[in-house]
Design an enzyme around this catalytic site. Structure first.
Site, PDB file in Angstrom:
ATOM      1  N   GLY A  33      -6.906  30.448-101.856  1.00 52.34           N
ATOM      2  CA  GLY A  33      -7.993  31.418-101.883  1.00 52.34           C
ATOM      3  C   GLY A  33      -8.934  31.239-100.710  1.00 52.34           C
ATOM      4  O   GLY A  33      -9.397  32.226-100.110  1.00 52.34           O
ATOM      5  N   TYR A  71       2.937  28.241-118.364  1.00 57.84           N
ATOM      6  CA  TYR A  71       2.669  28.654-116.984  1.00 57.84           C
ATOM      7  C   TYR A  71       3.627  29.762-116.574  1.00 57.84           C
ATOM      8  O   TYR A  71       3.228  30.746-115.943  1.00 57.84           O
ATOM      9  CB  TYR A  71       2.811  27.459-116.049  1.00 57.84           C
ATOM     10  N   ALA A 114     -11.823  31.294-104.371  1.00 60.46           N
ATOM     11  CA  ALA A 114     -11.795  31.247-102.910  1.00 60.46           C
ATOM     12  C   ALA A 114     -12.513  30.049-102.314  1.00 60.46           C
ATOM     13  O   ALA A 114     -12.717  30.002-101.101  1.00 60.46           O
ATOM     14  CB  ALA A 114     -12.394  32.533-102.343  1.00 60.46           C
ATOM     15  N   SER A 128       3.919  33.325-108.791  1.00 59.90           N
ATOM     16  CA  SER A 128       4.507  32.039-108.438  1.00 59.90           C
ATOM     17  C   SER A 128       6.009  32.083-108.701  1.00 59.90           C
ATOM     18  O   SER A 128       6.480  32.854-109.542  1.00 59.90           O
ATOM     19  CB  SER A 128       3.865  30.931-109.290  1.00 59.90           C
ATOM     20  N   THR A 188     -11.356  26.942-102.415  1.00 62.27           N
ATOM     21  CA  THR A 188     -10.411  25.902-102.038  1.00 62.27           C
ATOM     22  C   THR A 188      -9.005  26.489-101.917  1.00 62.27           C
ATOM     23  O   THR A 188      -8.735  27.597-102.391  1.00 62.27           O
ATOM     24  CB  THR A 188     -10.413  24.763-103.090  1.00 62.27           C
ATOM     25  N   GLY A 189      -8.114  25.731-101.282  1.00 65.61           N
ATOM     26  CA  GLY A 189      -6.698  26.072-101.260  1.00 65.61           C
ATOM     27  C   GLY A 189      -6.355  27.429-100.697  1.00 65.61           C
ATOM     28  O   GLY A 189      -6.902  27.882 -99.682  1.00 65.61           O
TER      29      GLY A 189
END
Length: 322
Positions: free
Chosen positions: A28, A172, A23, A146, A25-26
């Site tokens: 989060g 991924y 949380a 994603s 950055t970005g």
């Protein structure tokens, strides 16, 4: 169902306690910031505490920081113990943190980095915190997946850690597919308890630091195109926030951007790949994940099934039946 769900739509969150991983950055950061602004008590669960403190200082409301390194099961256990000692309830666990397209490397426990971080770390954290959630009506586990779960994605039980060969993209895809399978199987196990639900979300294409590990051939297009065809992190966080706070959300649902191709737009219920609904694979992945992490969930195990239990309503809402 409205396609114009925005930050302003988030209900009052006063009295709710939320833990958001990654949380600082970005996505989060935007998720935690919005919850705090709406009155929730928010814990930023981050690997870099200094950056977490800096992020918390930029937020309004009751925000604290907890050290959490998802690449280490020891750290996950320590973080869970610390959270259990300081919290008497947990309304929202938002499994947001993740890595993407990393070069071949392993976690401190020997797991392939993307599978170990994105799936196994969150699997363990959820299991260790679930006792704080089960007594709380309306509590939710929200796991961020994603669109990458559709790309070269399968659960490679014969080589989960990619020891024989390695593909950044396929690894991924496996990790993000595992996030969804975990959500669906967790919801089936939670159904008998009637209090906590499991929901998934994805941000579409959002301008974040997630692609920083990608090789140059992929990183440059992702970095330059994301702002042009995608959306800002604040918009990318909306599917997660809707999954976490919409009173109409149901366990087993999956939220993503409502625009063409789910690239951007206001959040709505979307569907995941057919592979993600394979119940036998979900249950096998669950058993393997318990074995690898040593974390066993204290929830009812449903009867084994071999076919998907996902169902669709006339309104296009997908749910997972117990």
């Amino acid at each position: 169902m409205s396609h114009t769900w925005t930050m302003a739509t988030i209900p009052d969150q006063r009295g709710r306690v939320a833990v958001v991983t990654g949380a600082n950055t970005g996505l989060g950061y935007e998720t935690a910031r919005a919850l705090a602004e709406r009155g929730a008590t928010v814990v930023l669960a981050v690997r870099n505490v200094e950056k977490g403190e800096q992020a918390a200082a930029r937020m309004t409301g009751d925000v604290t920081v907890q050290a959490l390194d998802l690449t280490s099961l020891d750290s996950v256990r320590s973080a869970a113990a610390a959270l259990r000692s300081r919290l008497d309830r947990l309304d929202l666990l938002i499994n947001n943190a993740g890595v993407m397209y990393t070069p071949k490397q392993t976690t401190s426990d020997g797991f392939e980095m993307q599978f170990g971080t994105n799936h196994l770390g969150h699997f363990a954290l959820t299991g260790l915190l679930l006792d704080l959630m089960l007594p709380v009506p309306g509590s939710r586990v929200v796991t961020v997946s994603s669109t990458g779960h559709r790309i070269r994605a399968a659960i490679h039980f014969d080589d989960l850690q990619w020891e024989r060969s390695y593909s950044r993209v396929a690894a991924y895809g496996q990790a993000k597919l595992a996030n969804l399978m975990f959500t669906y199987e967790l919801q089936r196990r939670l159904a008998a308890h009637g209090t906590t639900v499991a929901v998934a979300a994805h941000p579409g294409i959002s301008s974040t630091e997630l692609a920083r590990h990608a090789p140059a051939l992929l990183r440059l297009p992702l970095t330059w195109l994301a702002p042009l065809v995608g959306q800002a992190p604040a918009m990318g966080a909306l599917p997660t926030l809707r999954a976490a706070t919409d009173p109409a959300a149901l366990g087993g649902q999956y939220y993503g951007p409502g625009g063409r191709g789910e690239v951007k737009g206001h959040p709505r219920i979307v569907t995941s790949s057919p592979d993600s609904y394979e119940v036998a694979v979900q249950q096998r992945l669950w058993a393997v994940s318990e074995d690898l992490t040593g974390v066993t969930f204290r929830v009812v195990q449903p009867e084994p099934r071999t076919r998907s239990t996902a169902s669709i309503t006339p309104g296009g809402q997908y749910t997972v039946n117990p």
